[in-house]
Write a protein that holds these residues in place. Structure first.
Motif, PDB file in Angstrom:
ATOM      1  N   LEU A  24       0.782  -1.205   0.000  1.00 45.67           N
ATOM      2  CA  LEU A  24       0.000   0.000   0.000  1.00 45.67           C
ATOM      3  C   LEU A  24       0.823   1.269   0.000  1.00 45.67           C
ATOM      4  O   LEU A  24       0.550   2.206  -0.736  1.00 45.67           O
ATOM      5  CB  LEU A  24      -0.953  -0.006   1.184  1.00 45.67           C
ATOM      6  N   TRP A  25       1.777   1.288   0.794  1.00 43.93           N
ATOM      7  CA  TRP A  25       2.521   2.544   0.852  1.00 43.93           C
ATOM      8  C   TRP A  25       3.245   2.793  -0.445  1.00 43.93           C
ATOM      9  O   TRP A  25       3.478   3.916  -0.849  1.00 43.93           O
ATOM     10  CB  TRP A  25       3.432   2.617   2.051  1.00 43.93           C
ATOM     11  N   HIS A  26       3.572   1.765  -1.095  1.00 48.48           N
ATOM     12  CA  HIS A  26       4.245   1.936  -2.366  1.00 48.48           C
ATOM     13  C   HIS A  26       3.250   2.531  -3.327  1.00 48.48           C
ATOM     14  O   HIS A  26       3.555   3.420  -4.098  1.00 48.48           O
ATOM     15  CB  HIS A  26       4.702   0.609  -2.924  1.00 48.48           C
ATOM     16  N   PHE A  27       2.122   1.983  -3.191  1.00 50.01           N
ATOM     17  CA  PHE A  27       1.084   2.428  -4.082  1.00 50.01           C
ATOM     18  C   PHE A  27       0.763   3.899  -3.839  1.00 50.01           C
ATOM     19  O   PHE A  27       0.576   4.683  -4.763  1.00 50.01           O
ATOM     20  CB  PHE A  27      -0.153   1.570  -3.856  1.00 50.01           C
ATOM     21  N   ILE A  28       0.682   4.215  -2.618  1.00 52.49           N
ATOM     22  CA  ILE A  28       0.376   5.594  -2.276  1.00 52.49           C
ATOM     23  C   ILE A  28       1.441   6.505  -2.863  1.00 52.49           C
ATOM     24  O   ILE A  28       1.152   7.542  -3.455  1.00 52.49           O
ATOM     25  CB  ILE A  28       0.372   5.793  -0.744  1.00 52.49           C
ATOM     26  N   LEU A  29       2.595   6.079  -2.706  1.00 49.13           N
ATOM     27  CA  LEU A  29       3.691   6.875  -3.210  1.00 49.13           C
ATOM     28  C   LEU A  29       3.578   7.007  -4.719  1.00 49.13           C
ATOM     29  O   LEU A  29       3.864   8.041  -5.302  1.00 49.13           O
ATOM     30  CB  LEU A  29       4.992   6.182  -2.859  1.00 49.13           C
ATOM     31  N   GLU A  30       3.169   5.975  -5.233  1.00 50.28           N
ATOM     32  CA  GLU A  30       3.034   5.969  -6.660  1.00 50.28           C
ATOM     33  C   GLU A  30       2.007   6.991  -7.091  1.00 50.28           C
ATOM     34  O   GLU A  30       2.227   7.766  -8.018  1.00 50.28           O
ATOM     35  CB  GLU A  30       2.561   4.585  -7.047  1.00 50.28           C
ATOM     36  N   LEU A  31       0.924   6.939  -6.416  1.00 43.49           N
ATOM     37  CA  LEU A  31      -0.128   7.875  -6.778  1.00 43.49           C
ATOM     38  C   LEU A  31       0.330   9.297  -6.528  1.00 43.49           C
ATOM     39  O   LEU A  31       0.033  10.206  -7.303  1.00 43.49           O
ATOM     40  CB  LEU A  31      -1.391   7.619  -5.965  1.00 43.49           C
ATOM     41  N   LEU A  32       0.987   9.437  -5.485  1.00 46.71           N
ATOM     42  CA  LEU A  32       1.425  10.763  -5.139  1.00 46.71           C
ATOM     43  C   LEU A  32       2.337  11.377  -6.174  1.00 46.71           C
ATOM     44  O   LEU A  32       2.387  12.577  -6.354  1.00 46.71           O
ATOM     45  CB  LEU A  32       2.128  10.746  -3.795  1.00 46.71           C
ATOM     46  N   ARG A  33       3.006  10.560  -6.788  1.00 47.61           N
ATOM     47  CA  ARG A  33       3.917  11.145  -7.722  1.00 47.61           C
ATOM     48  C   ARG A  33       3.318  11.366  -9.075  1.00 47.61           C
ATOM     49  O   ARG A  33       3.938  11.899  -9.943  1.00 47.61           O
ATOM     50  CB  ARG A  33       5.167  10.302  -7.811  1.00 47.61           C
ATOM     51  N   LYS A  34       2.162  10.970  -9.204  1.00 52.75           N
ATOM     52  CA  LYS A  34       1.547  11.195 -10.497  1.00 52.75           C
ATOM     53  C   LYS A  34       0.579  12.335 -10.467  1.00 52.75           C
ATOM     54  O   LYS A  34      -0.306  12.374  -9.647  1.00 52.75           O
ATOM     55  CB  LYS A  34       0.821   9.947 -10.916  1.00 52.75           C
ATOM     56  N   GLU A  36      -1.670  12.901 -12.336  1.00 54.04           N
ATOM     57  CA  GLU A  36      -3.035  12.519 -12.651  1.00 54.04           C
ATOM     58  C   GLU A  36      -3.862  12.329 -11.416  1.00 54.04           C
ATOM     59  O   GLU A  36      -5.061  12.383 -11.454  1.00 54.04           O
ATOM     60  CB  GLU A  36      -3.098  11.187 -13.330  1.00 54.04           C
ATOM     61  N   TYR A  37      -3.198  12.001 -10.411  1.00 54.99           N
ATOM     62  CA  TYR A  37      -3.967  11.702  -9.221  1.00 54.99           C
ATOM     63  C   TYR A  37      -3.955  12.799  -8.202  1.00 54.99           C
ATOM     64  O   TYR A  37      -4.366  12.612  -7.081  1.00 54.99           O
ATOM     65  CB  TYR A  37      -3.435  10.421  -8.594  1.00 54.99           C
ATOM     66  N   HIS A  38      -3.493  13.859  -8.622  1.00 62.61           N
ATOM     67  CA  HIS A  38      -3.427  14.911  -7.631  1.00 62.61           C
ATOM     68  C   HIS A  38      -4.768  15.349  -7.117  1.00 62.61           C
ATOM     69  O   HIS A  38      -4.864  15.993  -6.099  1.00 62.61           O
ATOM     70  CB  HIS A  38      -2.657  16.104  -8.164  1.00 62.61           C
ATOM     71  N   ASP A  39      -5.720  14.930  -7.801  1.00 57.44           N
ATOM     72  CA  ASP A  39      -7.037  15.295  -7.305  1.00 57.44           C
ATOM     73  C   ASP A  39      -7.502  14.347  -6.230  1.00 57.44           C
ATOM     74  O   ASP A  39      -8.403  14.640  -5.480  1.00 57.44           O
ATOM     75  CB  ASP A  39      -8.061  15.246  -8.425  1.00 57.44           C
TER      76      ASP A  39
END
Length: 616
Positions: A24-34, A36-39
């Motif tokens: 999960l945390w990896h995933f979160i990080l992943e999202l965070l860096r994109k 596209e997901y800043h919303d």
DNA sequence: CGCGGAATGC
DNA sequence: GCATTCCGCG
């Protein structure tokens, strides 16, 4: 109590995608860096802090990734909460849906290359949890240019994270196909041209690819103060800091002759120049874990020196040396704050490149520990089905996560048996987390990235000034009890070896030895008597602890603290009372002031070593 | 909302 | 080991 196989879960690269499912945390990080997901989720606040703007969406995405359609924020948050104990995350109180990565501790060991903030634009300056303000990317310093890999070779590998994906729509959940291929969504093989800046890209390519799988190495520097807030006691010399946090590349992405490593970037890492580390470990071993390790004295020497240098220069935790009992570790004196020294930035994760030749990517057996295992609930369960076959490298998409390799042997562990019956000398199964430092680190810990936290407590709730300060570990009992056997084994082996090797080693250590704690323990040549070595280490360790006091979070276990406590804990408490951390002198007191002097000497010696070996 | 125990699955 | 799922509690 520990077997090679069971202690390292946290260190293994496996915790990263590729070998097992994404965490999960990896995933979160992943999202965070994109972007596209800043919303839905974005960095916000201080380093490492992020807010989940759209919990449901995040949950959805997560569920998609894990093929858990039922996922919801409630569940996801539960998972997140588990990270508290692991110290990967903590909750930002008062702010809804806001969590914060514990970067001080967490070192993205597995993902050092993660971009925290994006590459392109998205990253809010405020957010980049990235250390050293240097950039928004995690990076690990390449050892040497050559080492870094030939761009050509690496270019093709798409970093998982680096790319800019096309997003996966919310609906795209479909790709559950994976199972293993962790990144369905990210399959971006190519990076999206759009947002990658050349430099950025180059950098990434540079970093990730190959090195990635040895993720072990990287580290990530602690960020002293990414936000740029003025701090009273900056660890980092101003000139070393890169002013622009946003800029991913404050520095040339390409390693110059000196490589990126230079203090400028992430001192944290000790990726010492490969040229220095021709240490060739036995196959899968982590010196500590392995029961045996074979090495060649020369290499070892070089390794040691290099490492010493790193330690010295970067304040890396000397603890890393614990792996080599035969060697006396010069202990750099930890400058009390004023000396920011080279180390400056923080530090802390050390790595041990164990591979050999310079051009080889390092595959190091060393593992970093992210955190002590959570105490978890009682001590339920026993089935440790470790190996469960992971279906890891399915090669296919490998693209993204090149790692995999390793773990093979060790990870399978055999540990299960032990755990269950664990005879355990003392406390049946209690883990002493708070002092994890001592207990667990001893076996594997190499990292500890948080040494400088004391100066910036504001940033980390989890790492308050360390209470541990006052702790004066018993020289040789107490926690030594049960790991003794193993330790002994480990330590002994190297020492015992026949004359040849042994002697060499002795020679190596001879010098420092004198400086070492005075009459520590008699050591006999040939390693006949290994015990002393161990004791010496323990001592060293103790000192270390004192020196680095302030490091660990003392409280991390908050509530847990009250639960089971060992006598040691008591000591901890003592330290805790005192708001500010003790001065080194104070800390050292228990051991005798003489040591301080010794430290100086050691320092000098270390310096010398460094100079001598200062090849880079 | 957020926490954390418990059981369960992989 | 790491979630996922439930669930009671504040």
């Amino acid at each position: 109590m520990k077997t090679p196989g069971d202690t390292d879960w946290a260190y293994k690269p496996e915790s990263s995608p590729g070998s097992r499912q994404i965490q999960l945390w990896h995933f979160i990080l992943e999202l965070l860096r994109k972007e596209e997901y800043h919303d839905v989720i974005a960095w916000q606040g201080d380093y490492g802090e992020f807010v989940i703007k759209d919990p449901d969406e995040v949950a959805r995405l997560w569920g998609a990734r894990k093929c858990k359609p039922q996922m919801n924020y409630d569940k996801l948050s539960r998972a997140l909460r588990y990270y508290y104990n692991k110290r990967i995350l903590h909750k930002t109180k008062g702010k809804r849906f806001t969590y914060k990565f514990n970067f001080n501790k967490l070192v993205l060991v597995n993902y050092p290359f993660i971009d925290m903030g994006s590459a392109g634009s998205g990253v809010p300056q405020s957010a980049p949890p990235v250390p050293s303000g240097v950039s928004t990317h995690f990076r690990f310093p390449p050892s040497t240019p050559s080492d870094v890999l030939s761009p050509s070779e690496e270019l093709r590998s798409p970093g998982v994270f680096s790319a800019v994906p096309r997003r996966i729509a919310r609906g795209s959940v479909s790709d559950c196909s994976d199972g293993t291929s962790t990144n369905s969504e990210l399959e971006e093989t190519g990076m999206a041209p759009g947002d990658d800046r050349p430099a950025d890209r180059a950098f990434r390519n540079l970093l990730h690819p190959r090195l990635s799988h040895d993720s072990l190495f990287r580290v990530y520097g602690a960020p002293p103060n990414p936000t740029g807030l003025p701090r009273s006691g900056p660890h980092v010399p101003p000139h070393r800091m890169h002013p622009e946090p946003l800029s991913p590349f404050p520095v040339s992405p390409l390693p110059g002759p000196g490589g990126l490593l230079p203090p400028t970037l992430s001192p944290a890492l000790s990726m010492t120049p490969t040229s220095h580390m021709p240490y060739t470990p036995s196959p899968s071993l982590s010196p500590m874990l392995g029961s045996h390790f074979s090495f060649n004295p020369e290499d070892m020497k070089r390794y040691l020196q290099a490492h010493t240098q790193s330690v010295y220069n970067y304040h890396l935790s000397p603890r890393a040396f614990l792996h080599y009992p035969n060697i006396v570790i010069p202990q750099p004196q930890r400058p009390d704050k004023g000396l920011g020294g080279p180390a400056g930035v923080g530090p802390h994760l050390t790595s041990h490149p164990l591979h050999h030749q310079a051009d080889e990517p390092h595959l190091s057996p060393f593992k970093f520990k992210l955190q002590p295992p959570p105490l978890g609930r009682k001590q339920r369960e026993g089935p440790t089905q470790t190996g469960g076959g992971h279906a890891p490298n399915s090669g296919s998409a490998a693209a993204s996560f090149p790692y995999c390799g390793e773990s093979g042997s060790a990870s399978n562990s055999s540990s299960s048996g032990m755990m269950t019956n664990n005879p355990a000398a003392g406390p049946p199964k209690i883990k002493v987390e708070p002092i994890s430092d001592m207990e667990s680190e001893e076996e594997v810990e190499v990292t500890d990235i948080s040494e400088e936290e004391h100066e910036d407590e504001e940033c980390d709730v989890f790492s308050p000034p360390h209470p541990n300060g006052g702790l004066a570990p018993p020289p040789n009992h107490d926690r030594m009890t049960d790991d003794d056997d193993l330790e002994e084994d480990v330590f002994k082996t190297p020492a015992a070896p026949t004359s040849g090797v042994g002697l060499n080693l002795l020679g190596l250590k001879a010098e420092p030895r004198e400086l070492n704690l005075g009459q520590g323990a008699p050591i006999s040549p040939g390693g006949t008597r290994c015990i002393p070595l161990k004791l010496r280490f323990k001592r060293r360790w103790s000192e270390d602890q004192r020196m680095e006091a302030g490091t660990e979070e003392a409280e991390d276990k908050k509530s847990r603290g009250e639960k089971e406590e060992l006598s040691q804990e008591v000591d901890l408490k003592l330290g805790e009372e005192n708001g500010d951390r003790k001065s080194p002198e104070t800390l050292a007191a228990p051991l005798g002031t003489g040591q301080r002097r010794v430290s100086s000497e050691l320092q000098r010696a270390t310096a010398q070593l460094s100079l001598e070996n200062n090849v880079c």
